[in-house]
Design a protein around this motif. Structure first.
Motif, PDB file in Angstrom:
ATOM      1  N   GLU A 108       0.805  -1.216   0.000  1.00  0.00           N
ATOM      2  CA  GLU A 108       0.000   0.000   0.000  1.00  0.00           C
ATOM      3  C   GLU A 108       0.840   1.268   0.000  1.00  0.00           C
ATOM      4  O   GLU A 108       0.334   2.336  -0.290  1.00  0.00           O
ATOM      5  CB  GLU A 108      -0.952  -0.025   1.196  1.00  0.00           C
ATOM      6  N   ARG A 109       2.130   1.171   0.337  1.00  0.00           N
ATOM      7  CA  ARG A 109       3.014   2.335   0.349  1.00  0.00           C
ATOM      8  C   ARG A 109       3.468   2.676  -1.066  1.00  0.00           C
ATOM      9  O   ARG A 109       3.314   1.875  -1.987  1.00  0.00           O
ATOM     10  CB  ARG A 109       4.251   2.055   1.206  1.00  0.00           C
ATOM     11  N   ASP A 110       4.076   3.841  -1.221  1.00  0.00           N
ATOM     12  CA  ASP A 110       4.615   4.279  -2.500  1.00  0.00           C
ATOM     13  C   ASP A 110       5.798   3.379  -2.866  1.00  0.00           C
ATOM     14  O   ASP A 110       6.872   3.477  -2.269  1.00  0.00           O
ATOM     15  CB  ASP A 110       5.064   5.742  -2.403  1.00  0.00           C
ATOM     16  N   HIS A 111       5.559   2.488  -3.788  1.00  0.00           N
ATOM     17  CA  HIS A 111       6.545   1.479  -4.187  1.00  0.00           C
ATOM     18  C   HIS A 111       6.144   0.956  -5.556  1.00  0.00           C
ATOM     19  O   HIS A 111       4.983   1.039  -5.948  1.00  0.00           O
ATOM     20  CB  HIS A 111       6.550   0.330  -3.157  1.00  0.00           C
ATOM     21  N   ALA A 112       7.093   0.392  -6.261  1.00  0.00           N
ATOM     22  CA  ALA A 112       6.802  -0.185  -7.581  1.00  0.00           C
ATOM     23  C   ALA A 112       5.731  -1.268  -7.504  1.00  0.00           C
ATOM     24  O   ALA A 112       5.002  -1.502  -8.463  1.00  0.00           O
ATOM     25  CB  ALA A 112       8.076  -0.749  -8.200  1.00  0.00           C
ATOM     26  N   PHE A 113       5.622  -1.943  -6.365  1.00  0.00           N
ATOM     27  CA  PHE A 113       4.645  -3.020  -6.214  1.00  0.00           C
ATOM     28  C   PHE A 113       3.321  -2.550  -5.604  1.00  0.00           C
ATOM     29  O   PHE A 113       2.459  -3.372  -5.296  1.00  0.00           O
ATOM     30  CB  PHE A 113       5.214  -4.147  -5.350  1.00  0.00           C
ATOM     31  N   LEU A 173      11.856  -8.650 -12.826  1.00  0.00           N
ATOM     32  CA  LEU A 173      11.304  -7.872 -11.719  1.00  0.00           C
ATOM     33  C   LEU A 173      12.302  -6.831 -11.216  1.00  0.00           C
ATOM     34  O   LEU A 173      11.910  -5.725 -10.832  1.00  0.00           O
ATOM     35  CB  LEU A 173      10.874  -8.794 -10.578  1.00  0.00           C
ATOM     36  N   MET A 174      13.589  -7.137 -11.226  1.00  0.00           N
ATOM     37  CA  MET A 174      14.595  -6.151 -10.832  1.00  0.00           C
ATOM     38  C   MET A 174      14.595  -4.990 -11.822  1.00  0.00           C
ATOM     39  O   MET A 174      14.720  -3.826 -11.429  1.00  0.00           O
ATOM     40  CB  MET A 174      15.975  -6.797 -10.715  1.00  0.00           C
ATOM     41  N   ASP A 175      14.440  -5.271 -13.129  1.00  0.00           N
ATOM     42  CA  ASP A 175      14.337  -4.209 -14.138  1.00  0.00           C
ATOM     43  C   ASP A 175      13.099  -3.352 -13.890  1.00  0.00           C
ATOM     44  O   ASP A 175      13.138  -2.120 -14.019  1.00  0.00           O
ATOM     45  CB  ASP A 175      14.277  -4.802 -15.549  1.00  0.00           C
ATOM     46  N   TYR A 176      11.999  -3.984 -13.535  1.00  0.00           N
ATOM     47  CA  TYR A 176      10.756  -3.260 -13.248  1.00  0.00           C
ATOM     48  C   TYR A 176      10.964  -2.307 -12.065  1.00  0.00           C
ATOM     49  O   TYR A 176      10.572  -1.141 -12.115  1.00  0.00           O
ATOM     50  CB  TYR A 176       9.630  -4.255 -12.957  1.00  0.00           C
ATOM     51  N   LEU A 177      11.594  -2.800 -10.994  1.00  0.00           N
ATOM     52  CA  LEU A 177      11.862  -1.961  -9.823  1.00  0.00           C
ATOM     53  C   LEU A 177      12.774  -0.788 -10.183  1.00  0.00           C
ATOM     54  O   LEU A 177      12.535   0.351  -9.775  1.00  0.00           O
ATOM     55  CB  LEU A 177      12.501  -2.791  -8.710  1.00  0.00           C
ATOM     56  N   ALA A 178      13.834  -1.048 -10.942  1.00  0.00           N
ATOM     57  CA  ALA A 178      14.772   0.006 -11.324  1.00  0.00           C
ATOM     58  C   ALA A 178      14.099   1.036 -12.235  1.00  0.00           C
ATOM     59  O   ALA A 178      14.347   2.242 -12.104  1.00  0.00           O
ATOM     60  CB  ALA A 178      15.997  -0.605 -12.008  1.00  0.00           C
ATOM     61  N   THR A 179      13.232   0.586 -13.144  1.00  0.00           N
ATOM     62  CA  THR A 179      12.517   1.498 -14.031  1.00  0.00           C
ATOM     63  C   THR A 179      11.588   2.401 -13.230  1.00  0.00           C
ATOM     64  O   THR A 179      11.530   3.613 -13.442  1.00  0.00           O
ATOM     65  CB  THR A 179      11.729   0.711 -15.094  1.00  0.00           C
ATOM     66  N   TRP A 180      10.865   1.823 -12.272  1.00  0.00           N
ATOM     67  CA  TRP A 180       9.958   2.598 -11.423  1.00  0.00           C
ATOM     68  C   TRP A 180      10.742   3.670 -10.673  1.00  0.00           C
ATOM     69  O   TRP A 180      10.342   4.833 -10.616  1.00  0.00           O
ATOM     70  CB  TRP A 180       9.234   1.671 -10.444  1.00  0.00           C
ATOM     71  N   THR A 181      11.887   3.287 -10.101  1.00  0.00           N
ATOM     72  CA  THR A 181      12.718   4.231  -9.340  1.00  0.00           C
ATOM     73  C   THR A 181      13.249   5.330 -10.256  1.00  0.00           C
ATOM     74  O   THR A 181      13.233   6.517  -9.890  1.00  0.00           O
ATOM     75  CB  THR A 181      13.877   3.486  -8.659  1.00  0.00           C
ATOM     76  N   ALA A 182      13.705   4.964 -11.453  1.00  0.00           N
ATOM     77  CA  ALA A 182      14.222   5.965 -12.391  1.00  0.00           C
ATOM     78  C   ALA A 182      13.139   6.952 -12.803  1.00  0.00           C
ATOM     79  O   ALA A 182      13.390   8.164 -12.894  1.00  0.00           O
ATOM     80  CB  ALA A 182      14.814   5.277 -13.618  1.00  0.00           C
ATOM     81  N   LYS A 184      10.415   7.702 -11.024  1.00  0.00           N
ATOM     82  CA  LYS A 184      10.080   8.476  -9.821  1.00  0.00           C
ATOM     83  C   LYS A 184      11.119   9.576  -9.579  1.00  0.00           C
ATOM     84  O   LYS A 184      10.772  10.668  -9.157  1.00  0.00           O
ATOM     85  CB  LYS A 184      10.000   7.535  -8.617  1.00  0.00           C
ATOM     86  N   ASN A 185      12.383   9.292  -9.885  1.00  0.00           N
ATOM     87  CA  ASN A 185      13.464  10.265  -9.685  1.00  0.00           C
ATOM     88  C   ASN A 185      13.692  11.173 -10.881  1.00  0.00           C
ATOM     89  O   ASN A 185      14.618  11.975 -10.882  1.00  0.00           O
ATOM     90  CB  ASN A 185      14.767   9.531  -9.341  1.00  0.00           C
ATOM     91  N   GLY A 186      12.877  11.037 -11.943  1.00  0.00           N
ATOM     92  CA  GLY A 186      12.975  11.897 -13.108  1.00  0.00           C
ATOM     93  C   GLY A 186      14.090  11.536 -14.077  1.00  0.00           C
ATOM     94  O   GLY A 186      14.353  12.288 -15.015  1.00  0.00           O
ATOM     95  N   VAL A 187      14.735  10.407 -13.881  1.00  0.00           N
ATOM     96  CA  VAL A 187      15.803   9.981 -14.781  1.00  0.00           C
ATOM     97  C   VAL A 187      15.202   9.463 -16.081  1.00  0.00           C
ATOM     98  O   VAL A 187      15.765   9.674 -17.151  1.00  0.00           O
ATOM     99  CB  VAL A 187      16.693   8.906 -14.100  1.00  0.00           C
ATOM    100  N   LEU A 188      14.074   8.795 -15.990  1.00  0.00           N
ATOM    101  CA  LEU A 188      13.323   8.313 -17.169  1.00  0.00           C
ATOM    102  C   LEU A 188      11.932   8.946 -17.142  1.00  0.00           C
ATOM    103  O   LEU A 188      11.415   9.300 -16.075  1.00  0.00           O
ATOM    104  CB  LEU A 188      13.169   6.796 -17.148  1.00  0.00           C
ATOM    105  N   HIS A 189      11.349   9.037 -18.312  1.00  0.00           N
ATOM    106  CA  HIS A 189       9.991   9.622 -18.379  1.00  0.00           C
ATOM    107  C   HIS A 189       9.007   8.617 -18.898  1.00  0.00           C
ATOM    108  O   HIS A 189       9.235   7.721 -19.553  1.00  0.00           O
ATOM    109  CB  HIS A 189       9.986  10.861 -19.274  1.00  0.00           C
TER     110      HIS A 189
END
Length: 189
Positions: A108-113, A173-182, A184-189
């Motif tokens: 339920e928290r702000d997370h890729a999952f 799944l690790m790629d999915y997590l890294a994409t979500w983080t990128a 969220k941090n504005g590195v990817l759009h």
């Protein structure tokens, strides 16, 4: 050399489940008033998990766990028996207070999952759910009490039954997590 019980449903090889499995009813291990949780959609990322937080059958080193969308998961029986195992955890694992079986765990928290709910498919009232596709957090079984000297045998057994083993999640799944983080941090759009 005998190998510790991985999990009763994977120890002797993987069965071929139905990738189009549409869900069902999960039931805890209580014989009196079992908790029942309905999953009204298919599951994804089914895997063997060695973490110390997931519920495991007695004697098993791994759990078998998958995800479903949180909106497809609802308690349909004896929800008064449920309690959150660790309110500070990312995955809010709801377990039966009587038998200890983990029934569902939403993120339920702000997370890729966020929006996903972790479930144990072996608790389904039907057995045709998709088979596990990988083993995650394999080294973590040591934290659960497995002798480090057993790890080579455990990894070999996982490979023999058809599961790639990772000390994190699968590469996808690790790629999915890294994409979500990128994103969220504005590195990817």
């Amino acid at each position: 050399m005998s190998v510790r019980l991985l999990h009763p449903l994977i120890q002797n090889g993987l069965y071929k489940g139905d990738s189009n499995h549409a869900g069902g009813i999960l039931a805890c291990k209580c014989t009196d008033r079992p908790v029942k949780v309905k999953v009204s959609a298919g599951i994804a990322h089914n895997h063997a998990c060695g973490c110390t937080k997931c519920w495991k059958p007695d004697g098993a080193a791994f759990s078998v766990v998958a995800v479903a969308s949180s909106e497809s998961v609802s308690v349909v029986g004896n929800g008064d028996k449920l309690a959150v195992v660790d309110p500070s955890s990312l995955i809010q694992r709801h377990a039966c207070k009587e038998c200890g079986t983990h029934m569902y765990g939403p993120v339920e928290r702000d997370h890729a999952f966020k929006g996903l709910c972790f479930i144990h498919p072996e608790l389904f009232d039907n057995g045709n759910w998709p088979e596990p596709g990988f083993a995650a957090f394999v080294s973590s079984v040591i934290e659960g009490g497995v002798d480090p000297l057993e790890m080579d045998g455990i990894r070999l057994k996982l490979k023999e039954v058809g599961l790639d083993s990772y000390d994190c999640l699968s590469p996808a799944l690790m790629d999915y997590l890294a994409t979500w983080t990128a994103k969220k941090n504005g590195v990817l759009h």
